[in-house]
Design a protein around this motif. Sequence first.
Motif, PDB file in Angstrom:
ATOM      1  N   ALA A  70       0.847  -1.101  -0.213  1.00  0.00           N
ATOM      2  CA  ALA A  70       0.095   0.071  -0.208  1.00  0.00           C
ATOM      3  C   ALA A  70       0.808   1.329  -0.051  1.00  0.00           C
ATOM      4  N   ARG A  71       2.080   1.191   0.393  1.00  0.00           N
ATOM      5  CA  ARG A  71       3.048   2.360   0.559  1.00  0.00           C
ATOM      6  C   ARG A  71       4.521   1.674   0.413  1.00  0.00           C
ATOM      7  N   MET A  72       5.254   2.875  -0.069  1.00  0.00           N
ATOM      8  CA  MET A  72       6.644   2.641  -0.639  1.00  0.00           C
ATOM      9  C   MET A  72       7.747   2.778   0.332  1.00  0.00           C
ATOM     10  N   PRO A  93       4.372   7.357  -5.143  1.00  0.00           N
ATOM     11  CA  PRO A  93       4.374   8.735  -5.846  1.00  0.00           C
ATOM     12  C   PRO A  93       3.531   8.604  -7.116  1.00  0.00           C
ATOM     13  N   ASN A  94       3.443   7.651  -7.805  1.00  0.00           N
ATOM     14  CA  ASN A  94       2.710   7.312  -9.107  1.00  0.00           C
ATOM     15  C   ASN A  94       2.253   5.732  -9.189  1.00  0.00           C
ATOM     16  N   ASP A  95       1.411   5.744 -10.142  1.00  0.00           N
ATOM     17  CA  ASP A  95       0.997   4.331 -10.342  1.00  0.00           C
ATOM     18  C   ASP A  95       2.308   3.451 -11.115  1.00  0.00           C
ATOM     19  N   THR A  96       3.100   4.154 -11.853  1.00  0.00           N
ATOM     20  CA  THR A  96       4.205   3.451 -12.809  1.00  0.00           C
ATOM     21  C   THR A  96       4.902   2.721 -11.671  1.00  0.00           C
ATOM     22  N   LEU A  97       5.413   3.482 -10.607  1.00  0.00           N
ATOM     23  CA  LEU A  97       6.225   2.860  -9.632  1.00  0.00           C
ATOM     24  C   LEU A  97       5.699   1.718  -8.959  1.00  0.00           C
ATOM     25  N   ARG A  98       4.595   1.821  -8.538  1.00  0.00           N
ATOM     26  CA  ARG A  98       3.659   0.655  -7.642  1.00  0.00           C
ATOM     27  C   ARG A  98       3.683  -0.497  -8.762  1.00  0.00           C
ATOM     28  N   ALA A  99       3.130  -0.210 -10.139  1.00  0.00           N
ATOM     29  CA  ALA A  99       3.087  -1.537 -11.005  1.00  0.00           C
ATOM     30  C   ALA A  99       4.481  -2.081 -11.228  1.00  0.00           C
ATOM     31  N   GLN A 100       5.541  -1.256 -11.466  1.00  0.00           N
ATOM     32  CA  GLN A 100       6.695  -1.830 -11.479  1.00  0.00           C
ATOM     33  C   GLN A 100       7.061  -2.690 -10.247  1.00  0.00           C
ATOM     34  N   MET A 101       7.101  -2.087  -9.321  1.00  0.00           N
ATOM     35  CA  MET A 101       7.280  -2.861  -7.812  1.00  0.00           C
ATOM     36  C   MET A 101       6.529  -4.077  -7.624  1.00  0.00           C
ATOM     37  N   LEU A 102       5.292  -4.070  -8.210  1.00  0.00           N
ATOM     38  CA  LEU A 102       4.553  -5.274  -8.007  1.00  0.00           C
ATOM     39  C   LEU A 102       5.142  -6.395  -9.196  1.00  0.00           C
ATOM     40  N   GLU A 103       5.662  -5.953 -10.228  1.00  0.00           N
ATOM     41  CA  GLU A 103       6.043  -6.721 -11.183  1.00  0.00           C
ATOM     42  C   GLU A 103       7.440  -7.364 -10.890  1.00  0.00           C
ATOM     43  N   THR A 104       8.271  -6.680 -10.278  1.00  0.00           N
ATOM     44  CA  THR A 104       9.518  -6.983  -9.829  1.00  0.00           C
ATOM     45  C   THR A 104       9.209  -7.989  -8.369  1.00  0.00           C
TER      46      THR A 104
END
Lengths: 93, 156
Positions: free
Chosen positions: B69-71, B132-143
């Motif tokens: 939920a948070r980074m 900070p944005n959806d791009t980072l969250r999506a990338q973190m989930l993919e990783t």
Amino acid sequence: MSSTFETVAGIIAETCDIPREKITADSHAINDLGIDSLDFLDVAFAIDKAFGIKMPLEQWTQDVNEGKVSTDEYFVLGNLCANIDRLVAAKAA
Amino acid sequence: MRLEYFQMVDRIAALDPEARTVRADCSVPDASPVFEGHFPGHPLLPGVLMIETIAQTGGWLVLAVLRFARMPFLVQVKEAKLRAFVVPGQTLQAEARLLHDGSGYAVVAGSISSDGKKVADAEITYRVVPFPNDTLRAQMLETARRVAVPEAFLHG
């Protein structure tokens, strides 16, 4: 409150390398003692550990940013200690 | 490990958000441009990347505890000790334990071992904030899926 203050003042003195005699209940952690946000994280961690609580820093920050309270409410040490006492009492209840 | 991309963790070997612990496997590559400069004729994994490995391992734990939920962002390294050289091709095991899940911050104690011998350890503090944005969250989930973070810990 007095023992809470002694604990908090000791934490600040040790964590931030500030002479203990400069720390009073009227001291503002930022404006008077010059504690920055990163050092305050260290202080918060030590306080959370010492009192077995989780200070709601994010809620407090939001309250300040929304103009509900001044920073004095959370950063003047006497007020901070009163908030800590309330959190400890709420946990014990 | 893909040093040039700061991908330090290859695989999450064990992750227990309830016990607040994580273990990860990390294989140092045989070759990398990093070793050309650090050091010529005597390649070593830079100490800062050993600390980064501990920070990323603990970061996966914080992310799992918070169900992504948070980074967590690294803000402090304490008591870092680099106890032994790490060379190309070496296999490492990283582990971390959540010391405190604070309001807007988290603290872990982590270490790296090789063949059962501790080679580095440190206490890591993160500031924990909304993505900070959806791009980072999506990338973190993919990783996270790539390194085998269990699917159950990816969502609230």
